[in-house]
Scaffold this motif. Structure first.
Motif, PDB file in Angstrom:
ATOM      1  N   PHE A   1      -5.605   1.867  -9.210  1.00  0.00           N
ATOM      2  CA  PHE A   1      -5.299   0.966  -8.042  1.00  0.00           C
ATOM      3  C   PHE A   1      -6.006  -0.557  -8.533  1.00  0.00           C
TER       4      PHE A   1
ATOM      5  N   HIS B   1       0.842  -1.240   0.172  1.00  0.00           N
ATOM      6  CA  HIS B   1       0.117  -0.124  -0.021  1.00  0.00           C
ATOM      7  C   HIS B   1       0.965   1.431  -0.161  1.00  0.00           C
TER       8      HIS B   1
ATOM      9  N   GLU C   1      -0.595  12.941  -8.085  1.00  0.00           N
ATOM     10  CA  GLU C   1      -2.070  13.514  -7.896  1.00  0.00           C
ATOM     11  C   GLU C   1      -2.237  14.928  -8.195  1.00  0.00           C
TER      12      GLU C   1
ATOM     13  N   LEU D   1       0.634   7.874  -5.980  1.00  0.00           N
ATOM     14  CA  LEU D   1      -0.608   8.807  -5.807  1.00  0.00           C
ATOM     15  C   LEU D   1      -0.034  10.125  -5.559  1.00  0.00           C
ATOM     16  N   VAL D   2       0.933  10.086  -4.420  1.00  0.00           N
ATOM     17  CA  VAL D   2       1.633  11.491  -4.187  1.00  0.00           C
ATOM     18  C   VAL D   2       2.298  12.031  -5.373  1.00  0.00           C
TER      19      VAL D   2
ATOM     20  N   LEU E   1      -5.779  18.844  -2.947  1.00  0.00           N
ATOM     21  CA  LEU E   1      -4.985  17.583  -3.088  1.00  0.00           C
ATOM     22  C   LEU E   1      -4.990  16.779  -2.113  1.00  0.00           C
TER      23      LEU E   1
ATOM     24  N   PHE F   1       1.763   2.202  -3.401  1.00  0.00           N
ATOM     25  CA  PHE F   1       0.751   2.840  -4.215  1.00  0.00           C
ATOM     26  C   PHE F   1       0.411   4.359  -3.868  1.00  0.00           C
ATOM     27  N   GLU F   2       0.738   4.457  -2.495  1.00  0.00           N
ATOM     28  CA  GLU F   2       0.603   5.892  -1.838  1.00  0.00           C
ATOM     29  C   GLU F   2       1.411   6.749  -2.494  1.00  0.00           C
TER      30      GLU F   2
ATOM     31  N   PHE G   1      -7.568   7.415  -9.771  1.00  0.00           N
ATOM     32  CA  PHE G   1      -6.767   6.635  -8.795  1.00  0.00           C
ATOM     33  C   PHE G   1      -7.334   5.486  -8.295  1.00  0.00           C
TER      34      PHE G   1
ATOM     35  N   LEU H   1      -7.111   7.000  -0.413  1.00  0.00           N
ATOM     36  CA  LEU H   1      -6.702   5.918   0.439  1.00  0.00           C
ATOM     37  C   LEU H   1      -7.537   5.268   1.263  1.00  0.00           C
TER      38      LEU H   1
END
Lengths: 200, 179
Positions: free
Chosen positions: A76, A36, A47, A43-44, B63, A39-40, A72, B71
Motif C-alpha cells: 500500500f 481503496h 492474499e 489484496l483479495v 486469510l 487496493f482491496e 500488504f 484494511l
C-alpha cells in the motif's frame, strides 16, 4: 533485470496471464490514485499466495499472518514506486521473502512451535500416491524439517519446489546467482531425502 | 557415491535443474550405475513427499483475519495521510498569505519616497559672514550653478544639509573663489 521479467512472462500462459497483468496494472493505477476498493481487490487476489508463501517460509501461521499484513501494508505504501511495465507478482513475492526474512530473524529465538493442523486445509489426498506419508503428523515433521534448514536453503527450496519457480526466477528474487541457488537447492533436497528416509 | 556423479548433481537432476549437457550425461550414466539409480529413486520419492506440502492451503479464516487487519490499518493510515495532506495544504496557504502580506508591505514602503537628504544652498555676502538661510529652497542643490561669464563674484555659499532627523541640520560654508 529485463531478462528476469522476460522469464516471468514466459513462465506464464501467454493469453490469460497477459489479460491478468493488464487487469492488475489497471487496479494498481486506481489504487495509486487513492481508490481503496482497487487496493482491496489486489489484496483479495494475492492474499492466499502471500500468506501461503509466508507460512511455508516461517512455519508458523501467526508469524505468517503478521508477515502478510506487513507485506500488504508495504504494498500500500510503496505501490506508487512500482514500475508498472514489469510483472507485479515477482515484486510481491520478493517483498514477501524480504519481510519473512526480517520476521524470521526477529523471532529466531522463539522456540519452534509446531504448526496447528486445525488452521490448515489440506487438499484431498485420496489420489496422492504418497498419501501414506502425508498424514498430519508427517506434514508436521516436514514443516519442522523445513524450519530447521538454513534460511537461504529453505527459501530457495520453497520457492523452487513448493512455489514452482525456476532457478533463474529464484535467483532473481533472492538476488544471487543461479549457481548459488542450485547449490542451496541440492543441499536442501539431500537433507529432505534423509528426513523422509527416517520417516519411513 | 561410488561414481563420478555427485549427490548434488543427482539432487538437481531429479527436478531437471541441471544444464542440458549435464542432464544428458547423468541420464546416460544411470542405466550403467545401480547405486545412482537407487539414489535417484529415493530422491524422487522424497521430492514427491515434500511436494505434497503444496496441497496444503491456509484456511479462509486465516486469510480473512489478515485482510481485516490490513484494511483496518490502511483506513487508519489513509485517514492520517488525508489529515496530513490538509495540514500541509493549510501550512502552504499560510505561507502564501504571509508572503503576500510581506510583499505588499515592502512594495508600499518602496513606493513611498524616502525623505531625501536635502542640500540647500544660499548665497551670502562675503562681508556678512556665514549666515544660515532661513528659507529652504528646492531643488536640493544649487551650489553648482554654471558660471555665467565675466568676473567671478566674490561670494560665499552656505550649504544647508537637511537630514532625515529634523534635529540635525548641517551648514557648510563654501568660498566660491576656491577657498
Amino acid at each position: 533485470m529485463e531478462q528476469a521479467g522476460a522469464w516471468w512472462m514466459a513462465w506464464r500462459d501467454a493469453g490469460g496471464e497477459a489479460r491478468a497483468e493488464a487487469e492488475i496494472a489497471l487496479l494498481i493505477e486506481r489504487a495509486v490514485a487513492g481508490d481503496h476498493s482497487a487496493f482491496e481487490q489486489i489484496l483479495v487476489r494475492y492474499e492466499r499466495r502471500v500468506l501461503t508463501l509466508a507460512w511455508r517460509l516461517l512455519g508458523k501461521l501467526e508469524d505468517a499472518q503478521d508477515a502478510s499484513q506487513e507485506v500488504f501494508l508495504r504494498t500500500f505504501r510503496f505501490l506508487h514506486r512500482f514500475d508498472r511495465r514489469r510483472p507485479f507478482e515477482p515484486w510481491l513475492v520478493r517483498m514477501t521473502v524480504n519481510v519473512c526474512r526480517d520476521v524470521g530473524r526477529k523471532r529466531m529465538r522463539d522456540a519452534g512451535v509446531a504448526l496447528n493442523p486445525e488452521t490448515l486445509e489440506s487438499a484431498p489426498t485420496g489420489t496422492d500416491p504418497h498419501s501414506e506419508f502425508t498424514s498430519a503428523e508427517d506434514r508436521r515433521m516436514l514443516h519442522g524439517l523445513l524450519r530447521e534448514l538454513p534460511e537461504k536453503e529453505r527459501t530457495a527450496l520453497v520457492l523452487r519446489d513448493l512455489e514452482g519457480l525456476s532457478t533463474a526466477e529464484v535467483a532473481e528474487i533472492l538476488g544471487s546467482s543461479e549457481v548459488t541457488v542450485r547449490s542451496q537447492i541440492s543441499k536442501a533436497r539431500l537433507k529432505i531425502r534423509k528426513a523422509v528416509e527416517r520417516m519411513k | 557415491m561410488r561414481c563420478h556423479h555427485s549427490e548434488d548433481d543427482l539432487a538437481l537432476y531429479v527436478e531437471s535443474d541441471l544444464s542440458w549437457a549435464r542432464h544428458c550425461e547423468v541420464e546416460a550414466h544411470l542405466p550403467e550405475c545401480e547405486a545412482c539409480r537407487a539414489f535417484v529413486a529415493e530422491l524422487r520419492e522424497s521430492q514427491a513427499v515434500f511436494k505434497s506440502l503444496r496441497a496444503e492451503m491456509v484456511s479462509a479464516a486465516a486469510l480473512s483475519e489478515v485482510r481485516k487487519r490490513v484494511l483496518a490499518e490502511v483506513a487508519v493510515s489513509h485517514g492520517r495521510f488525508a489529515w496530513g495532506r490538509w495540514l500541509y495544504a493549510m501550512a502552504g496557504l499560510a505561507c502564501v498569505v504571509v508572503a503576500v502580506v510581506v510583499a505588499r508591505y515592502e512594495w508600499r514602503r518602496m513606493d513611498t519616497p524616502a525623505k531625501p537628504l536635502v542640500i540647500e544652498a544660499a548665497q551670502v555676502e562675503p562681508s556678512d559672514g556665514p549666515k544660515p538661510s532661513a528659507k529652504p529652497t528646492t531643488p536640493a542643490l544649487r551650489a553648482t550653478r554654471p558660471f555665467q561669464g565675466g568676473e567671478k563674484p566674490k561670494q560665499q555659499v552656505v550649504m544647508k544639509l537637511l537630514t532625515d532627523d529634523p534635529d540635525i541640520v548641517i551648514y557648510w560654508l563654501i568660498d566660491q573663489n576656491g577657498g
